[in-house]
Design an enzyme around this catalytic site. Sequence first.
Site, mmCIF file in Angstrom:
data_model
loop_
_atom_site.group_PDB
_atom_site.id
_atom_site.type_symbol
_atom_site.label_atom_id
_atom_site.label_comp_id
_atom_site.label_asym_id
_atom_site.label_seq_id
_atom_site.Cartn_x
_atom_site.Cartn_y
_atom_site.Cartn_z
ATOM 1 N N ASP A 12 36.930 24.050 2.522
ATOM 2 C CA ASP A 12 35.728 24.785 3.089
ATOM 3 C C ASP A 12 35.509 25.504 1.521
ATOM 4 O OD1 ASP A 12 34.361 25.548 5.612
ATOM 5 O OD2 ASP A 12 34.134 27.444 4.250
ATOM 6 N N LYS A 41 40.076 27.736 12.043
ATOM 7 C CA LYS A 41 39.736 28.035 10.784
ATOM 8 C C LYS A 41 40.539 28.968 10.183
ATOM 9 C CE LYS A 41 35.997 27.161 8.077
ATOM 10 N NZ LYS A 41 35.263 25.843 8.036
#
Length: 458
Positions: free
Chosen positions: A179, A139
């Site tokens: 995201d 991430k």
Amino acid sequence: MKETAADSVKSNCPELTMDNFINGMKRRNPGETEFHQAVEEAMTYLIPYVQLHPKYQKAQILERLTEPDRIVIFRVCWQDDLGSFRTNRGYRVQFNNSIGPYKGGLRFHPTVNLSILKFLGFEQIFKNSLTTLPMGAGKGGSNFNPKGKSDDEVMRFCQAFMTELSKHIGENVDVPAGDIGVGAREISYMFGQYKRLINEFTGTLTGKGLEFGGSKIRKEATGFGCIYFMQEMLKHRTDGLEGKRCIVSGSGNVAQYAALKLIQLGAKVIAISDSSGFVHDPEGLDEEKLNFIIELKTVKRGRISEFANHYQLKFYENQKPWKIACDLAFPCATQNELDEADAKELIKNGCTGIAEGANMPTTLGAIKEFQNAKLLFSPGKASNAGGVGVSGLEMTQNSIRLSWSSEELEQRLKEIMTNIHQQCIQYGSEKDYVDYVKGANIAGFVKVADAMLAYGVL
Ligand code: NDP
Ligand code: 2IT
């Protein structure tokens, strides 16, 4: 019996208990509250499981699983439209590549910090494993705030961010995606810059435009997948979506397509929100209203209050939508947006099911409330896995240089979500209740843990 080397290593380690483990993890990661929360949720189930399966304990799999392979932190310097110098911080947390290249989104939001990216990277390990596709977990992102920036400013930021990130990623190394704050526009700017720097056309980012290797249903995938997952949970209780009153929080990528699939399947979306408040529509959204929201959010980049004004619906400023009576709730905005008091209110008002579209939107206390009341509750690592699942399909398409049709992809997405539901049933069934949090954590864990065992000490 003679003690082996492995036994003596085991005897030098503290006894595996919840308290020992969580205290040690907190000591090693001070102040990272979101990361602590995500680890605590998973360990509630993994520690008892590992106690029953000592091979994992002997190899210290849980300690290794909570330590990222590496973290890259870098300065991102860019110029705004006035020519002023601006500085942000960029990150990539490469958490675990035991079962495939690091894979996971990039978040651009002013609240981004290491704790948030580590919690997201940690959850991604289990989620990606559940999809059954060969993807490790990562991430990244930045504290850059795209709100109020011109397209040119966003482009310059994305190019500056990718100039450093490009050194750490690759189609077989690490494949980022979108995201919060990173959608088609940002992915396109970043992919263009990556291609320019590396001088190769590869599938190193997912969520790309359809003209340059994107999957035909990536933008729909997370929201659609979340609703398919709820459909599976309801089916398991011989129930269905038809006529159900639903609350969807957020109005970004995940919320938009969760709402669309609910409408298509005959449910009623009676509330939707953004970070400034929520809109109540007792009649339920139709596709025309939803298209207005999609255009408002992705093109005009406006506020959900403008939607309320346009259709003369009631807008509740700075309030969360959970107090509206509903049958099903879909938190699709951000972490910790649904707390214990919200959970009690939902239960009191007759809500029977919650599927997380966002990552960790429900606090630990709220999860307990739902579980004690025996409601259907699915964690994001299970019910929002459709997004990364279709990202995995996009990687496959890029590798074989083919493009699948929307129908074929939607069929595969459904199969992925049904399969995740099945894994949750297998590992999470109790006497009279399916604990989907338990099921998702253990099912996601086993594959990664077995791969780590097979590699030996690393
Ligand atoms: P978007 O940026 O498209 O939308 C985010 C939405 O959440 C917006 O409506 C935003 O409101 C709201 N929001 C963001 N931060 C806050 C906050 N602090 N408080 C209240 N509302 C907030 O992001 P996505 O839809 O892509 O992501 C939503 C969630 O889903 C995140 O948790 C993400 O990690 C998760 N997720 C996303 C996937 C994907 O494929 N995109 C896949 C799996 C999970 P506003 O516009 O006012 O900021
Ligand atoms: O949280 C997530 O799973 C995502 N943001 C999507 C990750 C991806 O690689 O598609």
